[in-house]
Write a protein that holds these residues in place. Structure first.
Motif, PDB file in Angstrom:
ATOM      1  N   GLY A 165       0.858  -1.183   0.008  1.00 30.86           N
ATOM      2  CA  GLY A 165      -0.047  -0.025  -0.027  1.00 30.86           C
ATOM      3  C   GLY A 165       0.783   1.214  -0.091  1.00 30.86           C
ATOM      4  N   ALA A 166       2.043   1.174  -0.029  1.00 27.14           N
ATOM      5  CA  ALA A 166       3.029   2.348  -0.233  1.00 27.14           C
ATOM      6  C   ALA A 166       2.918   3.216  -1.459  1.00 27.14           C
ATOM      7  CB  ALA A 166       4.473   1.963   0.056  1.00 27.14           C
ATOM      8  N   TYR A 167       2.798   4.317  -1.504  1.00 27.24           N
ATOM      9  CA  TYR A 167       2.441   5.273  -2.692  1.00 27.24           C
ATOM     10  C   TYR A 167       3.373   6.317  -2.888  1.00 27.24           C
ATOM     11  CZ  TYR A 167      -0.327   7.559  -6.146  1.00 27.24           C
ATOM     12  OH  TYR A 167      -0.691   7.973  -7.592  1.00 27.24           O
ATOM     13  N   GLY A 168       3.581   6.831  -3.954  1.00 27.72           N
ATOM     14  CA  GLY A 168       4.535   7.889  -4.374  1.00 27.72           C
ATOM     15  C   GLY A 168       5.982   8.069  -4.474  1.00 27.72           C
ATOM     16  N   LEU A 169       6.464   9.097  -4.667  1.00 24.80           N
ATOM     17  CA  LEU A 169       7.916   9.514  -4.795  1.00 24.80           C
ATOM     18  C   LEU A 169       8.777   8.691  -3.453  1.00 24.80           C
ATOM     19  CD1 LEU A 169       8.026  13.293  -5.976  1.00 24.80           C
ATOM     20  CD2 LEU A 169       8.263  11.208  -7.295  1.00 24.80           C
ATOM     21  N   VAL A 170       8.185   9.042  -2.300  1.00 18.59           N
ATOM     22  CA  VAL A 170       9.017   8.585  -0.992  1.00 18.59           C
ATOM     23  C   VAL A 170       8.065   7.069  -0.645  1.00 18.59           C
ATOM     24  CG1 VAL A 170       9.771  10.744  -0.413  1.00 18.59           C
ATOM     25  CG2 VAL A 170       7.574  10.131   0.271  1.00 18.59           C
ATOM     26  N   GLN A 171       7.271   6.633  -1.309  1.00 18.37           N
ATOM     27  CA  GLN A 171       6.558   5.412  -0.778  1.00 18.37           C
ATOM     28  C   GLN A 171       5.945   5.445   0.507  1.00 18.37           C
ATOM     29  OE1 GLN A 171       6.230   2.069  -2.919  1.00 18.37           O
ATOM     30  NE2 GLN A 171       5.788   4.106  -3.769  1.00 18.37           N
ATOM     31  N   ALA A 172       5.068   6.644   0.932  1.00 20.07           N
ATOM     32  CA  ALA A 172       4.578   6.678   1.991  1.00 20.07           C
ATOM     33  C   ALA A 172       3.612   5.497   2.287  1.00 20.07           C
ATOM     34  CB  ALA A 172       3.675   8.000   2.002  1.00 20.07           C
ATOM     35  N   LEU A 173       3.593   5.036   3.729  1.00 16.65           N
ATOM     36  CA  LEU A 173       2.885   3.940   4.082  1.00 16.65           C
ATOM     37  C   LEU A 173       1.892   3.995   5.314  1.00 16.65           C
ATOM     38  CD1 LEU A 173       2.507   0.723   3.271  1.00 16.65           C
ATOM     39  CD2 LEU A 173       4.318   0.445   4.953  1.00 16.65           C
ATOM     40  N   PRO A 174       0.636   3.972   4.899  1.00 21.32           N
ATOM     41  CA  PRO A 174       0.110   3.936   3.561  1.00 21.32           C
ATOM     42  C   PRO A 174       0.061   5.321   2.897  1.00 21.32           C
ATOM     43  CG  PRO A 174      -1.566   4.261   5.464  1.00 21.32           C
ATOM     44  CD  PRO A 174      -0.284   4.084   6.048  1.00 21.32           C
ATOM     45  N   GLY A 175      -0.181   5.334   1.608  1.00 23.92           N
ATOM     46  CA  GLY A 175      -0.068   6.632   0.887  1.00 23.92           C
ATOM     47  C   GLY A 175      -0.941   7.631   1.474  1.00 23.92           C
ATOM     48  N   SER A 176      -2.145   7.297   2.000  1.00 17.04           N
ATOM     49  CA  SER A 176      -3.155   8.435   2.474  1.00 17.04           C
ATOM     50  C   SER A 176      -2.593   9.307   3.513  1.00 17.04           C
ATOM     51  CB  SER A 176      -4.292   7.793   3.059  1.00 17.04           C
ATOM     52  OG  SER A 176      -3.900   6.680   4.130  1.00 17.04           O
ATOM     53  N   LYS A 177      -1.134   8.874   4.178  1.00 17.24           N
ATOM     54  CA  LYS A 177      -0.650   9.653   5.123  1.00 17.24           C
ATOM     55  C   LYS A 177      -0.372  11.074   4.598  1.00 17.24           C
ATOM     56  CE  LYS A 177       1.878   6.663   8.030  1.00 17.24           C
ATOM     57  NZ  LYS A 177       3.410   6.235   8.491  1.00 17.24           N
ATOM     58  N   MET A 178      -0.154  11.100   3.296  1.00 14.71           N
ATOM     59  CA  MET A 178       0.347  12.440   2.791  1.00 14.71           C
ATOM     60  C   MET A 178      -0.830  13.310   2.577  1.00 14.71           C
ATOM     61  SD  MET A 178       3.044  11.095  -0.268  1.00 14.71           S
ATOM     62  CE  MET A 178       1.887   9.841  -0.947  1.00 14.71           C
ATOM     63  N   ALA A 179      -2.007  12.932   2.819  1.00 15.92           N
ATOM     64  CA  ALA A 179      -2.951  13.871   2.895  1.00 15.92           C
ATOM     65  C   ALA A 179      -2.856  15.178   3.789  1.00 15.92           C
ATOM     66  CB  ALA A 179      -4.497  13.094   3.207  1.00 15.92           C
ATOM     67  N   SER A 180      -2.094  14.897   4.838  1.00 12.59           N
ATOM     68  CA  SER A 180      -1.752  16.005   5.701  1.00 12.59           C
ATOM     69  C   SER A 180      -1.103  17.131   5.060  1.00 12.59           C
ATOM     70  CB  SER A 180      -0.998  15.347   6.908  1.00 12.59           C
ATOM     71  OG  SER A 180       0.234  14.735   6.458  1.00 12.59           O
ATOM     72  N   ALA A 181      -0.352  16.799   4.100  1.00 13.51           N
ATOM     73  CA  ALA A 181       0.494  17.811   3.165  1.00 13.51           C
ATOM     74  C   ALA A 181      -0.499  18.572   1.930  1.00 13.51           C
ATOM     75  CB  ALA A 181       1.664  17.067   2.557  1.00 13.51           C
ATOM     76  N   GLY A 182      -1.634  17.682   1.690  1.00 11.69           N
ATOM     77  CA  GLY A 182      -2.582  18.438   0.583  1.00 11.69           C
ATOM     78  C   GLY A 182      -3.464  17.131   0.152  1.00 11.69           C
ATOM     79  N   ALA A 183      -4.603  17.747  -0.235  1.00  9.56           N
ATOM     80  CA  ALA A 183      -5.585  16.752  -0.639  1.00  9.56           C
ATOM     81  C   ALA A 183      -5.307  16.143  -1.946  1.00  9.56           C
ATOM     82  CB  ALA A 183      -6.995  17.320  -0.843  1.00  9.56           C
ATOM     83  N   ASP A 184      -4.479  16.728  -2.834  1.00 12.49           N
ATOM     84  CA  ASP A 184      -4.141  16.197  -4.059  1.00 12.49           C
ATOM     85  C   ASP A 184      -2.879  15.387  -4.065  1.00 12.49           C
ATOM     86  OD1 ASP A 184      -2.230  18.304  -3.483  1.00 12.49           O
ATOM     87  OD2 ASP A 184      -2.234  19.426  -5.310  1.00 12.49           O
ATOM     88  N   TRP A 185      -2.619  14.576  -2.968  1.00 16.27           N
ATOM     89  CA  TRP A 185      -1.207  13.891  -2.531  1.00 16.27           C
ATOM     90  C   TRP A 185      -0.999  12.881  -3.728  1.00 16.27           C
ATOM     91  CZ3 TRP A 185      -1.984   8.606  -1.675  1.00 16.27           C
ATOM     92  CH2 TRP A 185      -3.536   8.108  -1.416  1.00 16.27           C
TER      93      TRP A 185
END
Length: 234
Positions: free
Chosen positions: A179-199
């Motif tokens: 479930g890791a996602y994106g450039l830095v492979q955030a796990l889960p990817g939804s964690k990045m929502a704290s930085a912006g809804a368009d994560w």
């Protein structure tokens, strides 16, 4: 007093008497000059103190004791002088060491202050994620250009190393098993929502989150990269 010790005393004392100007003859005023000249030889051949003329015994004893006292005083002065010099040498060495340590500490502080100033300047020059125009898609070169403008210059290479290993700069990279996602492979990817809804679609948002995560957990991207090298994850 034994005969041997008296003889030694007489011999040692006779030389002293002769050296100080035939004290016996001068002091008594009654002994012929010829006796003064022959006194050292006479004393050297004398066995008992009693054999030395009575008028000369006190002078012989005084001269000998004076010589001994002078020798002891000279030795004491030399020892005291040496002690003072040694103490001064030790103190000078301590002072020199303290000055060296103070100079090194000052230099290290100046270096650290300069480094901190450069880091603050570097961070003040970075762009925020919201300053980039949103696009429907981004090339690797565009994503890397964003990162260069958002990550402090002295931390960029470390940040880049991690992204290379985690996603090869693919902002849509997804790991179906974890479930890791994106450039830095955030796990889960939804964690990045704290930085912006368009994560999910904005690499700038992912970079913002990744940088915040590395700073918060490891102190900096380079701290995160050091951990990654040792563990193959961060």
């Amino acid at each position: 007093m034994s005969r041997i010790s008296v003889r030694g005393f007489a011999v040692a004392s006779a030389t002293a008497v002769t050296t100080v100007g035939a004290v016996v003859g001068v002091a008594s005023g009654s002994t012929p000059a010829a006796d003064d000249n022959n006194f050292e030889a006479t004393a050297a051949d004398t066995t008992l103190l009693a054999d030395i003329p009575a008028g000369q015994q006190a002078q012989v004893q005084t001269a000998s004791l004076t010589q001994q006292a002078d020798a002891q005083a000279s030795a004491a002065d030399a020892a005291a002088k040496k002690s003072v010099e040694e103490a001064a040498r030790i103190q000078a060495a301590k002072d020199a060491k303290s000055k060296k340590q103070a100079a090194e500490a000052k230099l290290e502080k100046e270096r650290q202050d300069k480094k901190d100033a450069l880091e603050r300047a570097s961070r003040s020059e970075v762009r925020s994620a919201s300053s980039f125009t949103t696009q429907s898609s981004y090339t690797v070169a565009q994503v890397q250009a964003m990162a260069r403008q958002m990550v402090p210059a002295d931390q960029f290479q470390c940040f880049s190393n991690i992204v290379n290993h985690e996603s090869t700069w693919n902002y849509r990279a997804s790991n179906p098993s974890s479930g890791a996602y994106g450039l830095v492979q955030a796990l889960p990817g939804s964690k990045m929502a704290s930085a912006g809804a368009d994560w999910q679609t904005n690499p700038a948002t992912q970079i913002k989150w990744g940088l915040s995560y590395m700073d918060g957990r490891y102190g900096s991207p380079c701290g995160a990269w050091s951990f990654w090298q040792a563990n193959n994850w961060y």
